[in-house]
Design a protein around this motif. Sequence first.
Motif, PDB file in Angstrom:
ATOM      1  N   ILE A  93     -15.486  25.671  87.109  1.00 39.30           N
ATOM      2  CA  ILE A  93     -15.175  25.086  85.799  1.00 39.30           C
ATOM      3  C   ILE A  93     -14.097  25.910  85.100  1.00 39.30           C
ATOM      4  N   ALA A  94     -14.247  27.245  85.179  1.00 33.10           N
ATOM      5  CA  ALA A  94     -13.246  28.120  84.557  1.00 33.10           C
ATOM      6  C   ALA A  94     -11.881  27.915  85.209  1.00 33.10           C
ATOM      7  N   ALA A  95     -11.877  27.770  86.555  1.00 33.05           N
ATOM      8  CA  ALA A  95     -10.611  27.544  87.261  1.00 33.05           C
ATOM      9  C   ALA A  95     -10.000  26.205  86.871  1.00 33.05           C
ATOM     10  N   GLU A  96     -10.864  25.203  86.684  1.00 37.35           N
ATOM     11  CA  GLU A  96     -10.379  23.892  86.279  1.00 37.35           C
ATOM     12  C   GLU A  96      -9.746  23.953  84.893  1.00 37.35           C
ATOM     13  N   ILE A  97     -10.368  24.704  84.010  1.00 40.31           N
ATOM     14  CA  ILE A  97      -9.826  24.849  82.658  1.00 40.31           C
ATOM     15  C   ILE A  97      -8.455  25.514  82.709  1.00 40.31           C
ATOM     16  N   ARG A  98      -8.286  26.479  83.630  1.00 41.18           N
ATOM     17  CA  ARG A  98      -7.008  27.179  83.766  1.00 41.18           C
ATOM     18  C   ARG A  98      -5.982  26.345  84.533  1.00 41.18           C
ATOM     19  N   GLY A  99      -6.394  25.151  84.984  1.00 42.61           N
ATOM     20  CA  GLY A  99      -5.474  24.297  85.721  1.00 42.61           C
ATOM     21  C   GLY A  99      -5.399  24.633  87.188  1.00 42.61           C
ATOM     22  N   MET A 100      -6.378  25.401  87.706  1.00 43.33           N
ATOM     23  CA  MET A 100      -6.399  25.762  89.116  1.00 43.33           C
ATOM     24  C   MET A 100      -7.527  24.987  89.802  1.00 43.33           C
ATOM     25  N   HIS A 101      -7.450  24.853  91.134  1.00 44.70           N
ATOM     26  CA  HIS A 101      -8.484  24.152  91.883  1.00 44.70           C
ATOM     27  C   HIS A 101      -8.953  25.077  93.008  1.00 44.70           C
ATOM     28  N   THR A 102     -10.132  25.653  92.802  1.00 45.40           N
ATOM     29  CA  THR A 102     -10.691  26.559  93.804  1.00 45.40           C
ATOM     30  C   THR A 102     -12.150  26.206  94.014  1.00 45.40           C
ATOM     31  N   GLY A 103     -12.773  26.891  94.950  1.00 49.72           N
ATOM     32  CA  GLY A 103     -14.200  26.694  95.184  1.00 49.72           C
ATOM     33  C   GLY A 103     -14.486  26.302  96.611  1.00 49.72           C
ATOM     34  N   CYS A 104     -15.717  25.867  96.827  1.00 55.63           N
ATOM     35  CA  CYS A 104     -16.170  25.500  98.169  1.00 55.63           C
ATOM     36  C   CYS A 104     -17.048  24.258  98.058  1.00 55.63           C
ATOM     37  N   VAL A 105     -16.864  23.323  98.970  1.00 52.71           N
ATOM     38  CA  VAL A 105     -17.674  22.110  99.014  1.00 52.71           C
ATOM     39  C   VAL A 105     -18.249  21.973 100.424  1.00 52.71           C
ATOM     40  N   THR A 106     -19.553  21.687 100.507  1.00 50.12           N
ATOM     41  CA  THR A 106     -20.205  21.494 101.799  1.00 50.12           C
ATOM     42  C   THR A 106     -20.584  20.035 101.948  1.00 50.12           C
ATOM     43  N   ILE A 107     -20.076  19.417 103.002  1.00 53.20           N
ATOM     44  CA  ILE A 107     -20.362  18.013 103.283  1.00 53.20           C
ATOM     45  C   ILE A 107     -20.945  17.912 104.692  1.00 53.20           C
ATOM     46  N   GLY A 108     -21.994  17.118 104.838  1.00 52.73           N
ATOM     47  CA  GLY A 108     -22.644  17.021 106.135  1.00 52.73           C
ATOM     48  C   GLY A 108     -22.828  15.583 106.576  1.00 52.73           C
ATOM     49  N   THR A 109     -23.252  15.429 107.819  1.00 56.60           N
ATOM     50  CA  THR A 109     -23.557  14.092 108.334  1.00 56.60           C
ATOM     51  C   THR A 109     -24.691  14.185 109.339  1.00 56.60           C
ATOM     52  N   SER A 110     -25.458  13.116 109.404  1.00 60.72           N
ATOM     53  CA  SER A 110     -26.488  12.995 110.431  1.00 60.72           C
ATOM     54  C   SER A 110     -25.996  12.155 111.598  1.00 60.72           C
TER      55      SER A 110
END
Length: 308
Positions: free
Chosen positions: A80-97
């Motif tokens: 959220i802080a990065a988004e406010i600063r106009g940056m896009h960071t982080g990690c997303v986990t997506i899975g499938t069966s």
Amino acid sequence: MDEKYCALLAAIEKGSLSGAAEDLGYTPSGVSKMIASLESVYGLTLLRRGKNGVQPTAECGQMLPAIRSMIYYAERCEQIAAEIRGMHTGCVTIGTSYNAYNQWISEIVASFSRRYPGIEIRMLHRNSTELSEAILDHRADMGIVSHRSYNGLDWIPIREDPMVAWVPAGSPFVDKGYVPAEAFSEVPYIQPYPGEDTDGARYLRCHGIKANVKYTVEDIYGARCLVGAGLGITLMNRLTGEDPGRGVTVLPIRPEEIVAIGVIMPKDEELSPAARELVRYVREKVAGGMPQDAADGVWDADQQENRE
């Protein structure tokens, strides 16, 4: 975020301090010291150490949901802080069966990553129950699963998929045109993924059927080979392939079972900014009608390992 908690979770997931160290970029002694520090803070033994690796103690198991939530919300604050600063960071986990959707997911990830190169994407493969529970516990952000009823999670339907039977090409059921549910308790049954809460296991349980299990396998290709050799029959999602190969015939079952397949995720307000943006990409892809086409008729003997 306190790296000691990340080290503890990594050690549990990898089953060893050395595995956690490799994953996090520390030395095994460094990981051991971080976990010892946590044990000192809480006055509890958190890991059982043995020659076969490490396992969480019962006390640690009681703390794990709170630890996972703490790490999840700490990372969400950073995003959220990065988004406010106009940056896009982080990690997303997506899975499938369903490996049938790997290509579809990969196309989404490729498009997303071109626009947000600073966001790390992690992909995992679990059965539908395990993946749904991982999302509830903040260990994953979204996944393609067969429907499971969990409060607090959103659902984007993709398709409806019937359960089918795989039988040897010369089976009497071929002339019959279908396989009755009771046959699974009478004919030698080949059980994929023993002990897991698969759609097949749920079907048998729902109809009060104790399968006549003669063989167990840990992958769909193994089940295909055993059925093709004439050793028994098995129960599958149709999504695993209309044509599993020579010597195997796909038949409907009675009573029929239609499984809803879709994308499961937390409510929008529970998603991190990065996960929320990836969900937007997924919704656009679903609206385009591609998932149904992407999975039809998929069978790859070397790669297909769907876990219903």
